[in-house]
Design a protein around this motif. Structure first.
Motif, PDB file in Angstrom:
ATOM      1  N   GLU A  66     -15.753  -6.006 -23.074  1.00  0.00           N
ATOM      2  CA  GLU A  66     -17.203  -6.193 -23.200  1.00  0.00           C
ATOM      3  C   GLU A  66     -17.506  -7.520 -23.896  1.00  0.00           C
ATOM      4  OE1 GLU A  66     -20.801  -5.077 -22.008  1.00  0.00           O
ATOM      5  OE2 GLU A  66     -18.975  -3.893 -21.690  1.00  0.00           O
ATOM      6  N   GLU A  67     -16.658  -7.869 -24.883  1.00  0.00           N
ATOM      7  CA  GLU A  67     -16.846  -9.130 -25.595  1.00  0.00           C
ATOM      8  C   GLU A  67     -16.645 -10.332 -24.668  1.00  0.00           C
ATOM      9  OE1 GLU A  67     -15.007 -11.556 -29.458  1.00  0.00           O
ATOM     10  OE2 GLU A  67     -14.239  -9.566 -28.949  1.00  0.00           O
ATOM     11  N   GLU A  68     -15.593 -10.262 -23.823  1.00  0.00           N
ATOM     12  CA  GLU A  68     -15.339 -11.338 -22.861  1.00  0.00           C
ATOM     13  C   GLU A  68     -16.474 -11.457 -21.862  1.00  0.00           C
ATOM     14  OE1 GLU A  68     -10.437 -11.365 -22.625  1.00  0.00           O
ATOM     15  OE2 GLU A  68     -11.591  -9.979 -21.374  1.00  0.00           O
ATOM     16  N   LYS A  69     -16.989 -10.307 -21.415  1.00  0.00           N
ATOM     17  CA  LYS A  69     -18.083 -10.304 -20.454  1.00  0.00           C
ATOM     18  C   LYS A  69     -19.326 -10.958 -21.058  1.00  0.00           C
ATOM     19  CE  LYS A  69     -18.391  -6.698 -17.837  1.00  0.00           C
ATOM     20  NZ  LYS A  69     -18.680  -5.322 -17.332  1.00  0.00           N
ATOM     21  N   MET A  70     -19.611 -10.627 -22.333  1.00  0.00           N
ATOM     22  CA  MET A  70     -20.780 -11.200 -22.997  1.00  0.00           C
ATOM     23  C   MET A  70     -20.627 -12.709 -23.199  1.00  0.00           C
ATOM     24  SD  MET A  70     -23.046  -8.949 -23.318  1.00  0.00           S
ATOM     25  CE  MET A  70     -24.154  -9.913 -24.350  1.00  0.00           C
ATOM     26  N   LYS A  71     -19.409 -13.138 -23.567  1.00  0.00           N
ATOM     27  CA  LYS A  71     -19.153 -14.576 -23.738  1.00  0.00           C
ATOM     28  C   LYS A  71     -19.359 -15.320 -22.433  1.00  0.00           C
ATOM     29  CE  LYS A  71     -16.049 -14.835 -27.742  1.00  0.00           C
ATOM     30  NZ  LYS A  71     -14.683 -15.187 -28.198  1.00  0.00           N
ATOM     31  N   GLN A  72     -18.884 -14.720 -21.343  1.00  0.00           N
ATOM     32  CA  GLN A  72     -19.026 -15.351 -20.028  1.00  0.00           C
ATOM     33  C   GLN A  72     -20.498 -15.444 -19.634  1.00  0.00           C
ATOM     34  OE1 GLN A  72     -16.864 -13.379 -16.895  1.00  0.00           O
ATOM     35  NE2 GLN A  72     -16.620 -15.258 -15.731  1.00  0.00           N
ATOM     36  N   LEU A  73     -21.256 -14.375 -19.879  1.00  0.00           N
ATOM     37  CA  LEU A  73     -22.684 -14.382 -19.567  1.00  0.00           C
ATOM     38  C   LEU A  73     -23.423 -15.415 -20.408  1.00  0.00           C
ATOM     39  CD1 LEU A  73     -23.420 -10.550 -19.215  1.00  0.00           C
ATOM     40  CD2 LEU A  73     -23.536 -12.271 -17.397  1.00  0.00           C
ATOM     41  N   GLU A  74     -23.045 -15.504 -21.676  1.00  0.00           N
ATOM     42  CA  GLU A  74     -23.664 -16.494 -22.561  1.00  0.00           C
ATOM     43  C   GLU A  74     -23.372 -17.916 -22.083  1.00  0.00           C
ATOM     44  OE1 GLU A  74     -22.281 -15.738 -26.491  1.00  0.00           O
ATOM     45  OE2 GLU A  74     -23.339 -13.818 -26.676  1.00  0.00           O
ATOM     46  N   LYS A  75     -22.132 -18.136 -21.637  1.00  0.00           N
ATOM     47  CA  LYS A  75     -21.753 -19.458 -21.136  1.00  0.00           C
ATOM     48  C   LYS A  75     -22.557 -19.826 -19.890  1.00  0.00           C
ATOM     49  CE  LYS A  75     -17.767 -22.185 -19.618  1.00  0.00           C
ATOM     50  NZ  LYS A  75     -16.328 -22.185 -19.291  1.00  0.00           N
ATOM     51  N   VAL A  76     -22.681 -18.868 -18.967  1.00  0.00           N
ATOM     52  CA  VAL A  76     -23.441 -19.106 -17.736  1.00  0.00           C
ATOM     53  C   VAL A  76     -24.906 -19.381 -18.076  1.00  0.00           C
ATOM     54  CG1 VAL A  76     -24.314 -18.032 -15.618  1.00  0.00           C
ATOM     55  CG2 VAL A  76     -21.907 -17.768 -16.252  1.00  0.00           C
ATOM     56  N   HIS A  77     -25.458 -18.575 -18.998  1.00  0.00           N
ATOM     57  CA  HIS A  77     -26.857 -18.765 -19.404  1.00  0.00           C
ATOM     58  C   HIS A  77     -27.052 -20.140 -20.045  1.00  0.00           C
ATOM     59  CE1 HIS A  77     -30.841 -17.856 -20.944  1.00  0.00           C
ATOM     60  NE2 HIS A  77     -30.435 -18.253 -22.150  1.00  0.00           N
ATOM     61  N   HIS A  78     -26.104 -20.529 -20.901  1.00  0.00           N
ATOM     62  CA  HIS A  78     -26.204 -21.836 -21.574  1.00  0.00           C
ATOM     63  C   HIS A  78     -26.154 -22.976 -20.563  1.00  0.00           C
ATOM     64  CE1 HIS A  78     -25.694 -24.926 -24.620  1.00  0.00           C
ATOM     65  NE2 HIS A  78     -24.619 -25.352 -23.978  1.00  0.00           N
ATOM     66  N   MET A  79     -25.231 -22.896 -19.593  1.00  0.00           N
ATOM     67  CA  MET A  79     -25.116 -23.953 -18.577  1.00  0.00           C
ATOM     68  C   MET A  79     -26.385 -24.050 -17.743  1.00  0.00           C
ATOM     69  SD  MET A  79     -21.157 -23.323 -17.375  1.00  0.00           S
ATOM     70  CE  MET A  79     -21.261 -24.449 -15.993  1.00  0.00           C
ATOM     71  N   SER A  80     -26.939 -22.883 -17.383  1.00  0.00           N
ATOM     72  CA  SER A  80     -28.182 -22.858 -16.606  1.00  0.00           C
ATOM     73  C   SER A  80     -29.334 -23.450 -17.420  1.00  0.00           C
ATOM     74  CB  SER A  80     -28.503 -21.420 -16.199  1.00  0.00           C
ATOM     75  OG  SER A  80     -29.766 -21.347 -15.583  1.00  0.00           O
ATOM     76  N   HIS A  81     -29.379 -23.090 -18.696  1.00  0.00           N
ATOM     77  CA  HIS A  81     -30.438 -23.585 -19.575  1.00  0.00           C
ATOM     78  C   HIS A  81     -30.349 -25.106 -19.741  1.00  0.00           C
ATOM     79  CE1 HIS A  81     -33.298 -23.681 -22.876  1.00  0.00           C
ATOM     80  NE2 HIS A  81     -32.422 -24.379 -23.583  1.00  0.00           N
ATOM     81  N   MET A  82     -29.129 -25.632 -19.925  1.00  0.00           N
ATOM     82  CA  MET A  82     -28.950 -27.074 -20.098  1.00  0.00           C
ATOM     83  C   MET A  82     -29.323 -27.831 -18.827  1.00  0.00           C
ATOM     84  SD  MET A  82     -28.222 -27.400 -23.202  1.00  0.00           S
ATOM     85  CE  MET A  82     -27.860 -29.154 -23.235  1.00  0.00           C
ATOM     86  N   ALA A  83     -29.006 -27.237 -17.661  1.00  0.00           N
ATOM     87  CA  ALA A  83     -29.365 -27.877 -16.387  1.00  0.00           C
ATOM     88  C   ALA A  83     -30.886 -27.933 -16.229  1.00  0.00           C
ATOM     89  CB  ALA A  83     -28.739 -27.104 -15.226  1.00  0.00           C
ATOM     90  N   GLN A  84     -31.579 -26.841 -16.619  1.00  0.00           N
ATOM     91  CA  GLN A  84     -33.038 -26.815 -16.548  1.00  0.00           C
ATOM     92  C   GLN A  84     -33.654 -27.826 -17.505  1.00  0.00           C
ATOM     93  OE1 GLN A  84     -34.012 -22.728 -17.327  1.00  0.00           O
ATOM     94  NE2 GLN A  84     -33.677 -22.072 -15.210  1.00  0.00           N
ATOM     95  N   ARG A  85     -33.067 -27.911 -18.717  1.00  0.00           N
ATOM     96  CA  ARG A  85     -33.564 -28.882 -19.690  1.00  0.00           C
ATOM     97  C   ARG A  85     -33.414 -30.302 -19.151  1.00  0.00           C
ATOM     98  NH1 ARG A  85     -31.147 -29.529 -25.763  1.00  0.00           N
ATOM     99  NH2 ARG A  85     -32.296 -27.584 -26.124  1.00  0.00           N
ATOM    100  N   GLU A  86     -32.268 -30.597 -18.561  1.00  0.00           N
ATOM    101  CA  GLU A  86     -32.028 -31.940 -18.021  1.00  0.00           C
ATOM    102  C   GLU A  86     -33.050 -32.282 -16.944  1.00  0.00           C
ATOM    103  OE1 GLU A  86     -28.331 -34.493 -16.089  1.00  0.00           O
ATOM    104  OE2 GLU A  86     -27.912 -32.738 -17.335  1.00  0.00           O
ATOM    105  N   GLN A  87     -33.337 -31.316 -16.058  1.00  0.00           N
ATOM    106  CA  GLN A  87     -34.331 -31.555 -15.001  1.00  0.00           C
ATOM    107  C   GLN A  87     -35.712 -31.796 -15.608  1.00  0.00           C
ATOM    108  OE1 GLN A  87     -34.025 -28.105 -12.465  1.00  0.00           O
ATOM    109  NE2 GLN A  87     -32.435 -28.999 -11.197  1.00  0.00           N
TER     110      GLN A  87
END
Length: 526
Positions: A38-59
């Protein structure tokens, strides 16, 4: 692993001659054995969310930069942005603003000299400001964006003009990305952008335009260490201007523009007294009009040439360049610089590939042929094209293609493995008509594929151990050299040299980097 990388890993693992039953058994095994806490799954989701958020910020920040850069010149005045930001939240954040500016100038040393913000420096500035405020950084960024968005206004005609100009500037970059290592399409795109803007927004003035690049003056150093070589111009001026060389001891204002690092505008050339006229046949009474010379900067704001425009061909007595036109021409300079250095980067990677193959061939007699491809965006930006730039036979004889052959995924199914290699940026193994191939990528700083070696080893399924080791060593050094080339091109990176030969060559012989990394590894082993 991304999806293409996972698929490629499994494909390499099972090989080509495996049965469907074995593939199904492997799939069932992985499904049954792969576990994720569950911890690995949450870390992966957080990473995906962070990457998506940074891409939106850049745009978001890119769109804000474009709104401020209404004239499409490619940069913003630091002091102008600073003055507006100093009123953010009623001027409560002036201390945070000063600290952020200090950090920004430390990260981009050239800022204190030129005072201009690139899109990347602008984004960094806002992120630094947000980090100085207490509270949520994302909320502060959003508030800064809203504040800056309402601080600038643009009328509908201005918006249409800006949109058209951005399209022409994008065409310059697209010409660079789709021309392999040829500069000619880029030169044509620049001249076309200037002509289109003059027709649409410049009262249809008749202009002459030309690009001159700084070169080392080897033929007559007594006239100065560097000279300006005119490499492109409008068609009517080619007989008089193309391939001409301007020296410092000749008439002209181009070297003054280079030394001062800013545009020089001469509204009436007939009254100036220090203008060089390439067309000596033009009568003195017809030598009337305006002249504009703009310096060309690289990513470190060092001048490497000039863009010149004049209205000597226009019969109208009031043929002058307006402020909005001059600002757009600065944007053309910026777009040309990006395109020019993209081509230079491609040439440097090509030189690394040539040097690497020269090193490899005497050590790997089992390799039958190697073909090198450069990766470029496709016409629809979704797919990509591969440009065949080097072909090498089993003797090591190379052919460098000045007019590269273009491969498209939908048109060359037999070479689909090359596109799979590009997608995954991983080694791809395959047999084509009984001939075994190893497709190996060289990638950029974000691990996107920029070059592919298609290595044919004939009937052998794999190379002998020592040859395999030498191949791996070659690829490691080639990748290190490419990464160094790309790192040097970043505006916040100051170029470094290790060997004297690199300083002398000034990156024109990027293959030296390959041998430098090979030498460094040898030193470490010793």
């Amino acid at each position: 692993l991304t999806l293409p990388q996972f698929v490629q890993l499994m494909d390499n693992f099972v090989g080509e001659d495996v049965s469907l039953l074995t593939v199904k058994r492997l799939t069932a095994f992985i499904k049954g054995e792969y576990e994720q806490t569950e911890e690995e799954k949450m870390k992966q989701l957080e990473k995906v969310h962070h990457m998506s958020h940074m891409a939106q910020r850049e745009q978001l920040l890119e769109a804000l930069f474009e709104k401020w850069d209404s004239s499409a010149c490619g940069s913003l005045e630091l002091e102008e942005v600073f003055a507006v930001l100093s009123t953010f939240e009623g001027g409560m954040g002036k201390e945070a603003l000063m600290k952020a500016k200090e950090q920004l100038c430390s990260r981009y040393p050239q800022l204190s000299r030129v005072g201009k913000l690139s899109p990347k420096a602008f984004q960094t500035f806002l992120e630094l400001i947000a980090s100085k405020f207490t509270g949520n950084e994302d909320e502060t960024i959003d508030n800064l964006v809203r504040f800056l968005t309402t601080s600038v206004e643009q009328s509908h005609p201005e918006s249409l003009q800006s949109s058209a100009r951005r399209k022409w500037l994008q065409d310059i970059q697209q010409a660079a990305e789709s021309s392999g290592t040829s500069m000619e399409p880029v030169y044509q795109a620049v001249i076309r952008a200037l002509s289109q803007d003059m027709e649409a927004h410049g009262d249809n003035k008749r202009i002459s335009a030309y690009i001159a690049l700084l070169e080392e003056n080897q033929l007559s150093p007594e006239q100065g260490q560097v000279c300006l070589h005119y490499v492109a111009c409008t068609a009517d001026d080619a007989p008089h201007v193309l391939n001409q060389v301007l020296h410092r001891d000749m008439k002209g204002v181009s070297f003054a523009a280079i030394d001062q690092g800013k545009p020089i505008y001469v509204p009436k050339v007939q009254l100036h007294g220090n203008i060089h006229f390439w067309n000596s046949d033009r009568p003195v009474e017809e030598r009337k009009g305006s002249l504009l010379v703009l310096p060309l900067y690289d990513a470190h704001w060092r001048v490497f040439g000039i863009l010149g425009l004049d209205t000597l061909r226009d019969q109208c007595q009031k043929s002058i360049f307006l402020t909005h036109e001059i600002t757009f021409y600065e944007g053309v300079c910026h777009a040309f610089s990006k395109a020019y250095h993209h081509i230079c980067m491609q040439e440097n990677i090509l030189q690394v590939a040539v040097t690497a193959l020269d090193w490899l061939y005497p050590r790997t007699p089992s390799i039958h042929a190697v073909t090198a491809y450069l990766v470029a965006p496709g016409k629809d930006k979704q797919n990509c094209a591969l440009y065949k730039v080097i072909t090498t036979d089993n003797t090591g004889q190379k052919e460098i293609h000045s007019s590269p052959v273009v491969l498209l995924r939908e048109e060359d199914l037999l070479r689909d493995y090359l596109f799979k290699c590009k997608d995954s940026s991983e080694v791809t193994l395959i047999s084509v008509y009984g001939e075994h191939h190893i497709a190996v990528p060289l990638h950029d700083l974000s691990r996107q594929t920029l070059c592919i070696f298609d290595i044919s080893i004939g009937q052998h399924k794999k190379l002998p151990p020592q040859e395999q080791k030498d191949l791996q060593k070659m690829l490691k050094m080639a990748q290190a050299a490419c990464s160094e080339i790309l790192q040097r091109s970043l505006e916040e990176t100051q170029p470094t040299q290790v060997l004297e030969a690199e300083r002398v060559a000034n990156m024109r012989h990027a293959g030296i980097l390959f041998h430098r990394f090979m030498l460094q590894e040898l030193r470490e082993c010793v």
